[in-house]
Enzyme design. Structure first.
Site, PDB file in Angstrom:
ATOM      1  N   CYS A 173       0.839  -1.199   0.000  1.00 38.22           N
ATOM      2  CA  CYS A 173       0.000   0.000   0.000  1.00 38.22           C
ATOM      3  C   CYS A 173       0.869   1.242   0.000  1.00 38.22           C
ATOM      4  O   CYS A 173       1.802   1.352   0.792  1.00 38.22           O
ATOM      5  CB  CYS A 173      -0.911  -0.004   1.226  1.00 38.22           C
ATOM      6  SG  CYS A 173      -1.918   1.489   1.374  1.00 38.22           S
TER       7      CYS A 173
ATOM      8  N   CYS B   7      -7.152   0.535   8.177  1.00 36.34           N
ATOM      9  CA  CYS B   7      -6.363   1.722   7.903  1.00 36.34           C
ATOM     10  C   CYS B   7      -6.065   2.403   9.232  1.00 36.34           C
ATOM     11  O   CYS B   7      -6.908   3.133   9.763  1.00 36.34           O
ATOM     12  CB  CYS B   7      -7.100   2.679   6.961  1.00 36.34           C
ATOM     13  SG  CYS B   7      -6.105   4.120   6.498  1.00 36.34           S
TER      14      CYS B   7
ATOM     15  N   ASP C  14      -3.430  31.117   4.780  1.00 38.25           N
ATOM     16  CA  ASP C  14      -3.262  29.659   4.686  1.00 38.25           C
ATOM     17  C   ASP C  14      -3.529  29.235   3.249  1.00 38.25           C
ATOM     18  O   ASP C  14      -4.605  28.729   2.923  1.00 38.25           O
ATOM     19  CB  ASP C  14      -4.230  28.965   5.650  1.00 38.25           C
ATOM     20  CG  ASP C  14      -4.074  27.444   5.639  1.00 38.25           C
ATOM     21  OD1 ASP C  14      -3.081  26.947   5.075  1.00 38.25           O
ATOM     22  OD2 ASP C  14      -4.949  26.765   6.203  1.00 38.25           O
TER      23      ASP C  14
ATOM     24  N   CYS D  71       1.300  24.133   4.002  1.00 39.43           N
ATOM     25  CA  CYS D  71       1.457  22.685   3.876  1.00 39.43           C
ATOM     26  C   CYS D  71       2.676  22.340   3.033  1.00 39.43           C
ATOM     27  O   CYS D  71       2.876  21.182   2.687  1.00 39.43           O
ATOM     28  CB  CYS D  71       0.196  22.056   3.274  1.00 39.43           C
ATOM     29  SG  CYS D  71      -0.193  22.671   1.611  1.00 39.43           S
TER      30      CYS D  71
END
Length: 416
Positions: A75, A152, A347, A373
């Site tokens: 994965c 998960c 942001d 980010c």
């Protein structure tokens, strides 16, 4: 392809093992510093064939889908599960430090605000219909092959518990073998599922409606931004204010990270009376800040603007919130327009806020909070602000994409 044995010297920006050689850098996914590994090399990439020296920083991955013996390759959802927590935390913090240094910024970067398993309220799943079933999971590392998942560890328990329901909805919408995406957001009223990349006829839409009506815990299903069925309005809580999130809208991946960012922003702004929130989205900062300050929120996405406006008008206990729809990339808020603001929060997407920062650098705004980010574009934007007379007060890295090479950061600045 060539085979060779190497000792890993460090970590690359994506968390791959790094070897500096005469032919340039060699990146070895899932290898750790100090490990001696035999690899099959193709250009600048090496695939682990065997390991003769294993780092004490190597740990057993939490997820069975990660890959055999902790070497990854199955994965592709989480690529850093094999790292110990101290090594992983230092790696993410150093991503921010290195980005800042690349722009000549020597900052005292705070320890990483860590993430925990089970916190992700938003996940993006890959899906594809086969003759037997619907494959639902994540793409294999460096591949378009979908690894179907049964668990998960990063996702919230509310999402994991509904994987079969999500699979049923995906099966209902898909009439071909073409792959598509299902973005799943856990809201206060149930799962909000935004499907993209599918062309669905009326038959498939009816099938989705019938499927959802037979299930529990599904607030909404949308297709390419259009609502198919909405048994409940999907609600998120932004500091005590409920907001109906538009289909597929941007949200922070974890509530813990969102609250950490908002706390840092509020603490830095302090007693500011007028605040501009740029790239405001649906109001995760604006609505919290409006508890103590007048806020001018600027956002380009029309549905997000409407969601923020509706929430602000129906909330109690807020200072005035004005809202402006504006493309800040093409038309940044000018320095003259910011003369009435005591503080600015921004942001932006991964591309950063270069044009906006050039205007901020010319402004007299006393306090700025920069949220990002992308450490590289953050460093670029901070360099612009510093050259314009701002002093960097703090930089805090925040993890919300657990076991990935992605890291958020919040920087605070004051005008000298």
């Amino acid at each position: 392809m060539s085979a060779l044995t190497v000792t890993i010297q460090g970590l690359g920006a994506a968390g791959d093992g790094l070897v500096h050689g005469a032919d340039g850098p060699l990146y070895v996914p899932f290898a750790l510093p100090g490990e001696t590994v035999s690899v099959a090399r193709v250009k600048d990439r090496g695939t682990i064939m065997s390991m003769s020296t294993i780092s004490p920083e190597r740990v057993t991955p939490r997820c069975r889908h990660f890959g055999p013996e902790g070497k990854g390759g199955t994965c592709g959802g989480c690529s850093l599960q094999h790292m110990s927590a101290p090594l992983y935390n230092d790696f993410k913090r150093n991503l921010v430090i290195s980005a800042l240094k690349s722009k000549g910024i020597d900052a005292d970067v705070a320890p990483l605000v860590t993430a925990s398993p089970g916190e992700r309220r938003r996940v993006v799943l890959a899906a594809r219909r086969t003759e037997k079933e619907l494959l639902l999971g994540f793409n294999q590392a460096e591949s378009h092959h979908i690894v179907p998942i049964e668990e998960c560890p990063i996702a919230s328990p509310g999402i994991v518990a509904r994987l079969e329901a999500i699979r049923q909805i995906g099966s209902a919408i898909s009439a071909s073998a073409d792959p598509f995406r299902m973005t799943v957001l856990e809201t206060l009223t149930g799962l909000d599922i935004a499907i993209d990349g599918v062309k669905a006829a009326d038959k498939q839409r009816r099938a989705v409606t019938e499927t959802v009506l037979a299930l529990r815990g599904i607030a909404r299903v949308s297709l390419n931004g259009e609502i198919i069925i909405e048994p409940q309005k999907p609600l998120l809580d932004f500091g005590g204010i409920k907001v109906v999130i538009p289909p597929g809208a941007f949200t922070q991946a974890t509530l813990a990270a969102e609250e950490a960012m908002a706390t840092l922003a509020s603490a830095h702004i302090g007693k500011a009376k007028r605040v501009a929130d740029l790239f405001a989205g649906s109001g995760s900062f604006s609505l919290r800040l409006a508890r103590s300050a007048q806020v001018h929120a600027v956002e380009f996405e029309d549905k997000a603007v409407k969601a923020l406006d509706h929430a602000a008008r129906h909330a109690q206990g807020l200072k005035p919130v004005s809202i402006e729809r504006r493309d800040l990339f093409r038309r940044p808020l000018m320095a003259q327009e910011m003369k009435t603001f005591d503080a600015v929060v921004f942001d932006p997407p991964r591309a950063g806020a270069e044009a906006q920062c050039h205007e901020l650098a010319k402004s007299a705004v006393k306090k700025i909070v920069a949220v990002s980010c992308n450490p590289l574009t953050l460093a670029r934007d901070l360099a612009i602000l510093i050259s314009g007379g701002y002093k960097l007060k703090s930089v805090t890295p925040i993890d919300q994409f657990l076991w990935s090479p992605h890291v958020e950061a919040v920087a605070t600045l004051v005008k000298r």
